[in-house]
Scaffold this motif. Structure first.
Motif, mmCIF file in Angstrom:
data_model
loop_
_atom_site.group_PDB
_atom_site.id
_atom_site.type_symbol
_atom_site.label_atom_id
_atom_site.label_comp_id
_atom_site.label_asym_id
_atom_site.label_seq_id
_atom_site.Cartn_x
_atom_site.Cartn_y
_atom_site.Cartn_z
ATOM 1 N N LYS A 43 0.822 -1.207 0.000
ATOM 2 C CA LYS A 43 0.000 0.000 0.000
ATOM 3 C C LYS A 43 0.861 1.264 0.000
ATOM 4 O O LYS A 43 0.506 2.271 -0.622
ATOM 5 N N ALA A 44 2.004 1.191 0.705
ATOM 6 C CA ALA A 44 2.920 2.333 0.718
ATOM 7 C C ALA A 44 3.475 2.592 -0.681
ATOM 8 O O ALA A 44 3.603 3.753 -1.117
ATOM 9 N N LEU A 45 3.795 1.510 -1.390
ATOM 10 C CA LEU A 45 4.272 1.657 -2.767
ATOM 11 C C LEU A 45 3.177 2.224 -3.669
ATOM 12 O O LEU A 45 3.442 3.087 -4.524
ATOM 13 N N GLN A 46 1.949 1.743 -3.487
ATOM 14 C CA GLN A 46 0.832 2.237 -4.304
ATOM 15 C C GLN A 46 0.573 3.717 -4.050
ATOM 16 O O GLN A 46 0.197 4.460 -4.964
ATOM 17 N N LYS A 47 0.783 4.139 -2.807
ATOM 18 C CA LYS A 47 0.621 5.553 -2.471
ATOM 19 C C LYS A 47 1.755 6.382 -3.074
ATOM 20 O O LYS A 47 1.542 7.488 -3.571
ATOM 21 N N LYS A 48 2.977 5.810 -3.041
ATOM 22 C CA LYS A 48 4.146 6.508 -3.579
ATOM 23 C C LYS A 48 4.043 6.661 -5.087
ATOM 24 O O LYS A 48 4.380 7.712 -5.643
ATOM 25 N N TYR A 49 3.590 5.589 -5.750
ATOM 26 C CA TYR A 49 3.452 5.617 -7.212
ATOM 27 C C TYR A 49 1.965 5.638 -7.586
ATOM 28 O O TYR A 49 1.443 4.721 -8.199
ATOM 29 N N SER A 50 1.289 6.677 -7.163
ATOM 30 C CA SER A 50 -0.167 6.753 -7.354
ATOM 31 C C SER A 50 -0.571 7.259 -8.734
ATOM 32 O O SER A 50 -1.719 7.107 -9.146
ATOM 33 N N SER A 51 0.371 7.867 -9.449
ATOM 34 C CA SER A 51 0.057 8.380 -10.781
ATOM 35 C C SER A 51 -0.251 7.230 -11.736
ATOM 36 O O SER A 51 0.275 6.129 -11.591
ATOM 37 N N LYS A 52 -1.121 7.493 -12.706
ATOM 38 C CA LYS A 52 -1.562 6.443 -13.618
ATOM 39 C C LYS A 52 -0.838 6.469 -14.962
ATOM 40 O O LYS A 52 -1.210 5.725 -15.870
ATOM 41 N N ASP A 53 0.192 7.330 -15.094
ATOM 42 C CA ASP A 53 0.917 7.335 -16.350
ATOM 43 C C ASP A 53 1.734 6.051 -16.500
ATOM 44 O O ASP A 53 2.050 5.384 -15.512
ATOM 45 N N ARG A 54 2.070 5.716 -17.721
ATOM 46 C CA ARG A 54 2.691 4.423 -18.017
ATOM 47 C C ARG A 54 4.006 4.219 -17.273
ATOM 48 O O ARG A 54 4.257 3.139 -16.730
ATOM 49 N N GLU A 55 4.833 5.246 -17.215
ATOM 50 C CA GLU A 55 6.142 5.123 -16.566
ATOM 51 C C GLU A 55 5.996 4.825 -15.070
ATOM 52 O O GLU A 55 6.692 3.970 -14.518
ATOM 53 N N THR A 56 5.064 5.531 -14.417
ATOM 54 C CA THR A 56 4.852 5.324 -12.979
ATOM 55 C C THR A 56 4.283 3.941 -12.712
ATOM 56 O O THR A 56 4.687 3.272 -11.744
ATOM 57 N N VAL A 57 3.354 3.500 -13.542
ATOM 58 C CA VAL A 57 2.772 2.158 -13.382
ATOM 59 C C VAL A 57 3.846 1.088 -13.521
ATOM 60 O O VAL A 57 3.879 0.112 -12.766
#
Length: 277
Positions: free
Chosen positions: A96-110
């Motif tokens: 969940k901490a990782l999902q919060k850190k990388y919350s953006s939906k752009d391809r690179e962040t995903v």
């Protein structure tokens, strides 16, 4: 990873449906041939009948014993799944901490999120795809048991207590018992989770409903299999994944970590005080 697990499970179920849809519905006899009819279903039928002979040809007892034997055979696989599930539960706060850190939906962040999650699973020794294996293994067993009873005349016409094994439970007792056993098993499994979630709640209350309405519309022999199977699973969970024991271990670990942090802070304070002197 959850996406891949769901995809694998669905592919397995669809493949199984296509494979078994080609199976014959002819009566099972000693002359039955083929991998499914002659090797699997026929031997399931023979095993139940053979076990029933020890109880005065009680085919219900044969099904109960056969179910217990199958569960014992599958036990190593279920233990593996249980341990994998526990590891997955323990790292959920980090996920969940990782999902919060990388919350953006752009391809690179995903992609970064997926890479970090994969690294986290790898460090924890978790293979998310393997969690589907026990479910995929049990599907053909349930279908083979259904066919063994439905396609074997002596089993289809057999009786056990108030049940006609080839017909639905007229008093709805087994569907209720199967649903209660499912709820108990699901509740014990989710109780050991470090935090609750909507998925856990759905599992505890949703699965029993599905099992209940399914058991209402299948032969009582299959309902008997489910009931005994889930009762066995309750005992299995209490033995290898006791939620109260897991919670006690988790509390002890958290206390040890808190004590360690306090000790570190005290040491830092003492070090600062000694420098001032």
């Amino acid at each position: 990873m959850k996406k891949y697990r769901r995809t694998l499970l669905m592919l397995g179920i669809v493949s199984l449906v296509f494979i078994l849809s080609a199976c014959s519905n002819k009566p099972i006899t000693n002359q039955s041939t083929g991998i499914w009819d002659g090797l699997i279903v026929l031997n399931f039928s023979r095993a139940i009948i053979w076990l029933a002979h020890f109880f005065g040809n009680s085919y219900g007892m044969g099904i109960i014993l056969f179910t217990i034997i199958i569960r014992i055979i599958l036990l190593p696989l279920m233990i593996f799944q249980t341990r994998s599930m526990r590891k997955t539960q323990e790292i959920q706060p980090k996920v969940k901490a990782l999902q919060k850190k990388y919350s953006s939906k752009d391809r690179e962040t995903v992609q970064k999120l997926q890479a970090e999650q994969q690294k986290l699973y790898s460090e924890a020794g978790i293979n998310p795809l393997m969690g589907c294996l026990p479910a995929l293994v049990q599907l053909p067993i349930i279908w083979a048991l259904y066919q063994a009873i439905w396609r074997t005349a002596i089993l289809r016409s057999g009786s056990f207590l108030w049940l006609q094994l080839g017909h639905k439970d007229p008093y709805f007792i087994l569907p209720v018992l199967a649903a209660l056993a499912t709820m108990a098993s699901s509740w014990l499994t989710t109780k050991s989770a470090p935090e609750t979630s909507s998925m856990n709640t759905m599992m505890v209350f949703g699965m029993p409903v599905v099992v209940f309405f399914t058991a209402l519309n299948v032969p009582s022999s299959l309902s008997l299999y489910w009931t005994i199977s889930y009762v066995f699973q309750v005992g299995q969970t209490l033995l290898i994944q006791n939620p109260w024991k897991i919670q006690a271990e988790r509390d002890e670990k958290e206390k040890a970590e808190a004590d360690h942090e306090r000790a570190v802070r005290r040491a830092i304070r003492k070090a600062k005080q000694s420098r001032r002197k």
